[in-house]
Design an enzyme around this catalytic site. Structure first.
Site, PDB file in Angstrom:
ATOM      1  N   SER A 442      16.641  -8.290  16.951  1.00  0.00           N
ATOM      2  CA  SER A 442      17.744  -8.183  17.892  1.00  0.00           C
ATOM      3  C   SER A 442      18.293  -9.568  18.236  1.00  0.00           C
ATOM      4  O   SER A 442      18.716 -10.301  17.334  1.00  0.00           O
ATOM      5  CB  SER A 442      17.274  -7.431  19.147  1.00  0.00           C
ATOM      6  OG  SER A 442      18.323  -7.199  20.038  1.00  0.00           O
ATOM      7  N   ASP A 494      21.006   2.166  14.406  1.00  0.00           N
ATOM      8  CA  ASP A 494      20.824   1.155  15.446  1.00  0.00           C
ATOM      9  C   ASP A 494      22.183   0.572  15.836  1.00  0.00           C
ATOM     10  O   ASP A 494      22.951   0.109  14.982  1.00  0.00           O
ATOM     11  CB  ASP A 494      19.895   0.053  14.919  1.00  0.00           C
ATOM     12  CG  ASP A 494      19.446  -0.895  16.025  1.00  0.00           C
ATOM     13  OD1 ASP A 494      20.030  -0.836  17.123  1.00  0.00           O
ATOM     14  OD2 ASP A 494      18.520  -1.685  15.788  1.00  0.00           O
TER      15      ASP A 494
END
Length: 542
Positions: A442, A494
């Site tokens: 991330s 995602d």
């Protein structure tokens, strides 16, 4: 859409948002009216006590007042059901109805005060009557309090200027002072957003970096919402419409399917990289410390790392920051499977633009691993939201070397720690033949990718494994440059690798478009989506 204008200012609520709140209050008022009417008719003969005349007068006036309020609420609900999201014309009488409804709060409040005073002098009357009136007074004050809270919620700090803009319309654009007006409106909007962000992040240390992040995030939000007249319910309706449209076309067969089968050598390389991703993902997960470990092992995690929380090893290892550092260390050992001696540096120092990281020796792959933590705190969110671009100096001739500002600042912090503090030199002095691998998930993936670019000249064999990196991270030239040594892995749907300022702008345009094409009231937005075929797809920015 647009927001209603009352008392000369715009409010964060539309005229078609009052259907369900109005129905709720209407049902409550009708039940209340029936209850107080029944109470009066059945017990009016028992009001010959001291203060009984006052209580009788209280109930009669309250019955009349509730009847007027019920009629007003019925009109508000009826008018709010008219028109569509972008056609508020049939609801033009809503402002007058709301003025009447708000005016009725004054006699209701006065009567609630008088009821509270009179009931205190009438305890000798029938207990049922007294209890009923006490309940009535309590309900009155609850409704009044709820109304005040609602007004605070829908209050728009920029409502005064927004109302002036709405009323002026296109004529304001021809005014020589229009540019000055819009500049002031933009500045005021940025100031409001900055105040909101500071309140939400009140626990974040207010240093120079944090103040820069506050301003950057406020600028992002004010720019995004400055050119639209949407209220929160419009956004919810638009997202519902888009979601319904995507569901309606999900099962449609594509007109053409393009497939590509890799050759044997490419397939071998892909298998090798997938194996490396599987291996290094443990390091990216370890960088989150004990919270992620406990989350992934809810029944056994605390037992496994509990003993390490009470031990101190700071004399042997360079551990930086964090009150629960030893708990972090225990979870890192469990996640990576390494030994204490394999770790060169562990830092859980966490501030705006400054990310926690781990440096360890991976003897299995013969590499020095730098693992960067992803988003896990308000400071990290501020780093994420500093989304404007800035130039990245990488020491080579490339055009447009720009990158995400917040993540770029975080990568510079990691670079200073690793190089200036001699952390990498210490690692390679122990294992000079090892190569450098940088990993992250991330936000950590974005910082790892930029850090690998910055370290490329010093460590030509550097390799980066970025798990779900944020979109909009690099310019096209930096993206092409980094493809040689960076592997990105995205799992399923995602949202983070698909989230960028460009895509959010595209989403906003599609929300406005789908709302404009909706010919049903907002309360039926889900049903209206079935007949439309628009769909939102991410744009192809790097």
């Amino acid at each position: 859409m647009p927001g209603m204008v009352l008392f000369g200012r715009r409010w964060a609520i539309a005229s078609d948002d009052l259907v369900f709140p109005g129905l709720f209050e209407l049902c409550l008022r009708v039940l209340w009216w029936i209850g107080i009417l029944t109470l009066y008719l059945r017990h009016r003969g028992k009001l010959d006590c001291a203060g009984g005349v006052l209580l009788s007068s209280y109930m009669i006036v309250l019955i009349v007042l509730l009847a007027v309020i019920i009629c007003t609420l019925s009109a508000i609900v009826y008018v709010s059901m008219k028109g569509t999201i972008c056609n508020p014309g049939p609801r033009k009488s809503m402002a007058k109805l709301l003025y009447i409804r708000l005016a009725l709060f004054l006699p209701e409040m006065v009567w609630a005060c008088l009821g509270a005073a009179w009931i205190a002098d009438s305890f000798q009357c029938d207990k049922i009557v007294v209890s009923g009136i006490i309940a009535t007074v309590v309900i009155s004050w609850i409704i009044l309090g709820s109304t005040v809270v609602t007004i605070i919620i829908v209050f728009d700090p920029l409502g005064g200027k927004a109302a002036r803009y709405s009323s002026a319309g296109p004529s304001l654009l021809d005014n020589p002072e229009s540019s000055q007006f819009f500049s002031g409106l933009r500045t005021a909007a940025t100031s409001v957003w900055e105040t909101r962000i500071k309140l939400l992040c009140c626990c974040v240390e207010q240093d120079d970096r944090a103040r820069v992040a506050f301003s950057s995030t406020a600028e992002l939000f004010s720019t995004y919402f400055s050119d639209t007249d949407l209220v929160p319910s419009d956004l919810a309706a638009g997202l519902t419409l888009l979601h319904q449209q995507q569901d309606s076309i999900k099962n449609q067969e594509p007109e053409e399917v393009v497939s590509h089968s890799p050759g044997s050598s490419q397939e071998d390389d892909l298998d090798a990289e997938l194996e490396n991703c599987r291996h290094y993902m443990h390091f990216a997960a370890a960088a989150y410390g004990w919270p992620l470990y406990i989350y992934r092992n809810p029944f056994t995690g605390l037992c496994r790392i509990g003993g390490d929380c009470c031990r101190s090893r700071t004399t042997e290892y360079d551990l930086v920051g964090g009150d629960q550092l030893n708990c972090h260390f225990g979870s890192i050992l469990q996640t990576t499977g390494l030994q204490y001696r394999d770790f060169i540096h562990i830092s859980f120092h966490d501030k705006v633009y400054e990310l926690p990281f781990i440096v360890a020796l991976d003897h299995k792959k013969e590499c020095v691993v730098v693992a960067v933590r992803g988003t896990m705190s308000l400071q990290d969110i501020l780093t994420d939201l500093s989304a404007e671009s800035e130039t990245l100096d990488i020491g080579c001739e490339l055009q447009d070397c720009s990158a995400h500002k917040g993540i770029s600042q975080a990568a510079r912090y990691l670079y200073r720690r690793l190089i200036s503090d001699g952390i990498l030199s210490q690692a390679f002095s122990i294992a000079p033949e090892y190569r450098l691998v940088i990993v992250g998930h991330s936000l950590g993936a974005g910082a790892a990718a930029l850090l690998a670019i910055m370290l490329r000249n010093t460590y030509p064999l550097v390799r980066c494994y970025a798990f779900s990196p944020p979109r909009g991270l690099l310019s096209k030239s930096l993206y092409e440059y980094s493809k040689k040594f960076t592997v990105s892995l995205v799992l399923g749907k995602d949202v983070i690798p698909r989230l960028s300022v460009t895509n959010m702008e595209d989403l906003k345009k599609r929300i406005l478009r789908v709302i404009a094409h909706c010919n049903k009231p907002k309360r039926r937005a889900g049903d209206a989506a079935a007949g439309q075929t628009l769909v939102w797809c991410p744009t192809a920015d790097v």
